[in-house]
Motif scaffolding. Structure first.
Motif, PDB file in Angstrom:
ATOM      1  N   ALA A  61       0.846  -1.052  -0.031  1.00  0.00           N
ATOM      2  CA  ALA A  61      -0.002   0.214   0.252  1.00  0.00           C
ATOM      3  C   ALA A  61       1.019   1.178   0.033  1.00  0.00           C
ATOM      4  O   ALA A  61       0.478   2.327  -0.699  1.00  0.00           O
ATOM      5  N   LYS A  62       1.889   1.266   0.828  1.00  0.00           N
ATOM      6  CA  LYS A  62       2.733   2.509   0.936  1.00  0.00           C
ATOM      7  C   LYS A  62       3.512   2.449  -0.424  1.00  0.00           C
ATOM      8  O   LYS A  62       3.788   3.548  -1.086  1.00  0.00           O
ATOM      9  N   GLU A  63       3.944   1.286  -1.074  1.00  0.00           N
ATOM     10  CA  GLU A  63       4.685   1.375  -2.238  1.00  0.00           C
ATOM     11  C   GLU A  63       3.958   1.958  -3.454  1.00  0.00           C
ATOM     12  O   GLU A  63       4.400   2.734  -4.289  1.00  0.00           O
ATOM     13  N   LEU A  64       2.390   1.667  -3.299  1.00  0.00           N
ATOM     14  CA  LEU A  64       1.700   1.952  -4.552  1.00  0.00           C
ATOM     15  C   LEU A  64       1.460   3.734  -4.358  1.00  0.00           C
ATOM     16  O   LEU A  64       1.005   4.457  -5.123  1.00  0.00           O
ATOM     17  N   GLY A  65       1.269   3.993  -3.122  1.00  0.00           N
ATOM     18  CA  GLY A  65       1.126   5.403  -2.785  1.00  0.00           C
ATOM     19  C   GLY A  65      -0.198   5.815  -2.079  1.00  0.00           C
ATOM     20  O   GLY A  65      -0.845   6.732  -2.214  1.00  0.00           O
ATOM     21  N   LEU A  66      -0.811   4.827  -1.784  1.00  0.00           N
ATOM     22  CA  LEU A  66      -2.259   5.037  -1.022  1.00  0.00           C
ATOM     23  C   LEU A  66      -1.920   5.679   0.135  1.00  0.00           C
ATOM     24  O   LEU A  66      -1.009   5.752   0.976  1.00  0.00           O
ATOM     25  N   GLU A  67      -2.895   6.614   0.580  1.00  0.00           N
ATOM     26  CA  GLU A  67      -2.821   7.566   1.820  1.00  0.00           C
ATOM     27  C   GLU A  67      -3.234   6.863   3.104  1.00  0.00           C
ATOM     28  O   GLU A  67      -2.454   7.149   4.167  1.00  0.00           O
ATOM     29  N   TYR A  68      -4.168   6.025   3.117  1.00  0.00           N
ATOM     30  CA  TYR A  68      -4.697   5.357   4.162  1.00  0.00           C
ATOM     31  C   TYR A  68      -5.049   4.090   4.067  1.00  0.00           C
ATOM     32  O   TYR A  68      -5.643   3.636   2.947  1.00  0.00           O
ATOM     33  N   LEU A  69      -4.618   3.092   4.859  1.00  0.00           N
ATOM     34  CA  LEU A  69      -5.146   2.009   4.685  1.00  0.00           C
ATOM     35  C   LEU A  69      -5.760   1.511   6.118  1.00  0.00           C
ATOM     36  O   LEU A  69      -4.796   1.409   7.189  1.00  0.00           O
ATOM     37  N   THR A  70      -6.791   1.051   6.216  1.00  0.00           N
ATOM     38  CA  THR A  70      -7.364   0.540   7.607  1.00  0.00           C
ATOM     39  C   THR A  70      -7.903  -0.907   7.435  1.00  0.00           C
ATOM     40  O   THR A  70      -8.491  -1.251   6.519  1.00  0.00           O
ATOM     41  N   VAL A  71      -7.280  -1.441   8.446  1.00  0.00           N
ATOM     42  CA  VAL A  71      -7.652  -3.071   8.533  1.00  0.00           C
ATOM     43  C   VAL A  71      -8.422  -3.410  10.008  1.00  0.00           C
ATOM     44  O   VAL A  71      -8.004  -2.914  10.933  1.00  0.00           O
ATOM     45  N   CYS A 128       1.139  -0.876  21.419  1.00  0.00           N
ATOM     46  CA  CYS A 128       0.159   0.179  20.595  1.00  0.00           C
ATOM     47  C   CYS A 128       0.510   1.670  20.748  1.00  0.00           C
ATOM     48  O   CYS A 128       1.030   2.237  19.780  1.00  0.00           O
ATOM     49  N   ARG A 129       0.940   2.014  22.077  1.00  0.00           N
ATOM     50  CA  ARG A 129       1.361   3.380  22.320  1.00  0.00           C
ATOM     51  C   ARG A 129       2.746   3.666  21.605  1.00  0.00           C
ATOM     52  O   ARG A 129       2.649   4.588  20.957  1.00  0.00           O
ATOM     53  N   GLN A 130       3.742   2.959  21.786  1.00  0.00           N
ATOM     54  CA  GLN A 130       5.142   2.923  21.179  1.00  0.00           C
ATOM     55  C   GLN A 130       5.005   3.273  19.671  1.00  0.00           C
ATOM     56  O   GLN A 130       5.463   3.790  19.246  1.00  0.00           O
ATOM     57  N   THR A 131       4.310   2.137  19.193  1.00  0.00           N
ATOM     58  CA  THR A 131       4.395   2.167  17.694  1.00  0.00           C
ATOM     59  C   THR A 131       3.719   3.583  17.110  1.00  0.00           C
ATOM     60  O   THR A 131       4.163   3.909  16.011  1.00  0.00           O
ATOM     61  N   GLN A 132       2.726   3.849  17.659  1.00  0.00           N
ATOM     62  CA  GLN A 132       2.062   5.037  17.381  1.00  0.00           C
ATOM     63  C   GLN A 132       2.908   6.241  17.593  1.00  0.00           C
ATOM     64  O   GLN A 132       3.066   7.114  16.818  1.00  0.00           O
ATOM     65  N   GLU A 133       3.479   6.402  18.744  1.00  0.00           N
ATOM     66  CA  GLU A 133       4.543   7.362  19.071  1.00  0.00           C
ATOM     67  C   GLU A 133       5.653   7.622  18.180  1.00  0.00           C
ATOM     68  O   GLU A 133       6.017   8.497  17.559  1.00  0.00           O
ATOM     69  N   ILE A 134       6.412   6.370  17.666  1.00  0.00           N
ATOM     70  CA  ILE A 134       7.463   6.199  17.035  1.00  0.00           C
ATOM     71  C   ILE A 134       7.170   6.824  15.501  1.00  0.00           C
ATOM     72  O   ILE A 134       7.983   7.467  14.871  1.00  0.00           O
ATOM     73  N   SER A 135       5.978   6.416  14.803  1.00  0.00           N
ATOM     74  CA  SER A 135       5.605   6.413  13.814  1.00  0.00           C
ATOM     75  C   SER A 135       5.065   7.737  13.346  1.00  0.00           C
ATOM     76  O   SER A 135       4.769   7.902  12.107  1.00  0.00           O
ATOM     77  N   LYS A 136       4.633   8.571  14.255  1.00  0.00           N
ATOM     78  CA  LYS A 136       3.628   9.465  14.244  1.00  0.00           C
ATOM     79  C   LYS A 136       4.332  10.822  13.168  1.00  0.00           C
ATOM     80  O   LYS A 136       3.312  11.262  12.521  1.00  0.00           O
ATOM     81  N   GLY A 137       5.511  10.898  12.934  1.00  0.00           N
ATOM     82  CA  GLY A 137       6.128  11.809  12.020  1.00  0.00           C
ATOM     83  C   GLY A 137       6.477  11.290  10.630  1.00  0.00           C
ATOM     84  O   GLY A 137       6.744  11.935   9.917  1.00  0.00           O
ATOM     85  N   TYR A 138       6.178  10.055  10.377  1.00  0.00           N
ATOM     86  CA  TYR A 138       6.505   9.432   9.158  1.00  0.00           C
ATOM     87  C   TYR A 138       5.267   9.838   8.066  1.00  0.00           C
ATOM     88  O   TYR A 138       4.378  10.127   8.284  1.00  0.00           O
ATOM     89  N   GLU A 139       5.737  10.070   7.007  1.00  0.00           N
ATOM     90  CA  GLU A 139       5.472  10.699   5.779  1.00  0.00           C
ATOM     91  C   GLU A 139       4.570   9.296   4.771  1.00  0.00           C
ATOM     92  O   GLU A 139       5.420   8.326   5.297  1.00  0.00           O
ATOM     93  N   GLY A 140       3.576   9.567   4.033  1.00  0.00           N
ATOM     94  CA  GLY A 140       3.367   8.489   3.304  1.00  0.00           C
ATOM     95  C   GLY A 140       2.080   7.711   3.843  1.00  0.00           C
ATOM     96  O   GLY A 140       1.394   8.348   4.530  1.00  0.00           O
ATOM     97  N   CYS A 141       1.978   6.375   3.566  1.00  0.00           N
ATOM     98  CA  CYS A 141       0.984   5.670   4.027  1.00  0.00           C
ATOM     99  C   CYS A 141       0.557   5.624   5.513  1.00  0.00           C
ATOM    100  O   CYS A 141       1.475   5.357   6.134  1.00  0.00           O
ATOM    101  N   GLN A 142      -0.626   5.955   5.945  1.00  0.00           N
ATOM    102  CA  GLN A 142      -0.891   5.699   7.287  1.00  0.00           C
ATOM    103  C   GLN A 142      -2.003   4.280   7.380  1.00  0.00           C
ATOM    104  O   GLN A 142      -2.970   4.348   6.919  1.00  0.00           O
TER     105      GLN A 142
END
Ligand code: IPE
Ligand code: IPE
Ligand code: MG
Length: 250
Positions: A61-71, A128-142
């Motif tokens: 999803a990130k490679e393709l350039g989707l903005e959001y993927l919700t599972v 969950c808290r850590q994953t969210q915290e570490i990745s919050k500044g990342y660009e691209g797919c959420q």
């Protein structure tokens, strides 16, 4: 950029216009149990295989350039399952999140969680808290993982929070509109899904994104989630691009 022409893995080539991708794709990751049963394996093995498929699809999803993927990973109703199955799913989630944290600097996928996380074990909650915290500044797919998530539960909680704001004088019932109410949901700030995919042959939403799905395009496939591939995602995107979205207009 441009057009994705060709195949990802086996199967017929598909054409997807990368300039007209849906912004937000949501997936009900269903069929793990049946996948395992067909192989004479315990259901847990199906969940483990499903977690691998999720990793592949999230990266794609990130490679393709989707903005959001919700599972949809675990519903408010999934607690009804036998204790050992629920325990196995929670253990897999823990393992998945630990590995995700280890790979985070390389994969740079932004992650968020939708659902009431309070009944989760303190260890899982912390991951969950850590994953969210570490990745919050990342660009691209959420990537939004729905955990102990239910659409009705989400709407009820939103209504309660809004009522509390009214009682506190911070909101006015007469001025409530759809956009404002959406701000009270787990998905606050995330656009509605454009495309919802459900594998496993079931033709229902099973309490997934009830508010947000109002005008989503739906795509169903008989494939079981562990058998879902990048190629199948491309097929769903190509199918989406052939549809005419009208939102009640002409
Ligand atoms: C989806 O697969 C995973 C969860 C609901 C946690 P299932 O476990 O529902 O698989 P089936 O539908 O029984 O095949
Ligand atoms: C929906 O699948 C929930 C998830 C995939 C997490 P279920 O297997 O729980 O849904 P039903 O019971 O078939 O409606
Ligand atoms: Mg199921």
């Amino acid at each position: 950029m441009g057009v994705w022409k060709g195949r990802a893995g086996r199967g017929k080539p598909v054409q997807v216009d990368l300039e007209r991708l849906p912004r937000h794709v949501a997936i009900i990751m269903d069929g793990n149990g049946r996948w395992a049963k067909r192989r004479g394996l315990p259901r847990q093995a199906g969940h483990a295989a499903g977690a691998e498929t999720f990793r592949t699809i999230a990266t794609f999803a990130k490679e393709l350039g989707l903005e959001y993927l919700t599972v949809y990973a675990f519903s408010t109703e999934n607690w009804k399952r036998p204790e050992d199955e629920v325990g196995a799913i929670m253990a897999l989630l823990e393992r998945y999140l630990r590995e995700a944290i280890d790979r985070m600097a390389r994969d740079r996928v932004k992650m968020a969680f939708f659902g009431d996380l309070s009944p989760l074990s303190p260890r899982l909650l912390e991951l969950c808290r850590q994953t969210q915290e570490i990745s919050k500044g990342y660009e691209g797919c959420q990537v939004n993982i729905c955990l102990n998530y239910g659409g009705r539960d989400e709407i009820l909680r939103g209504a309660q929070a809004f009522a509390r704001d009214c009682l506190a004088g911070k909101a006015d019932p007469d001025s409530l509109g759809g956009q404002r109410f959406a701000g009270y949901l787990y998905s606050a700030g995330v656009p509605d899904p454009d495309l919802i995919i459900r594998p496993s042959g079931e033709l229902r939403l099973s309490n997934f994104l009830l508010w947000q799905a109002a005008y989503a395009e739906l795509y169903f496939t008989e494939l079981l989630w562990p058998d879902f591939t990048k190629q199948e995602l491309l097929k769903a995107l190509a199918d989406y691009q052939r549809r005419s979205r009208r939102y009640g207009g002409v």
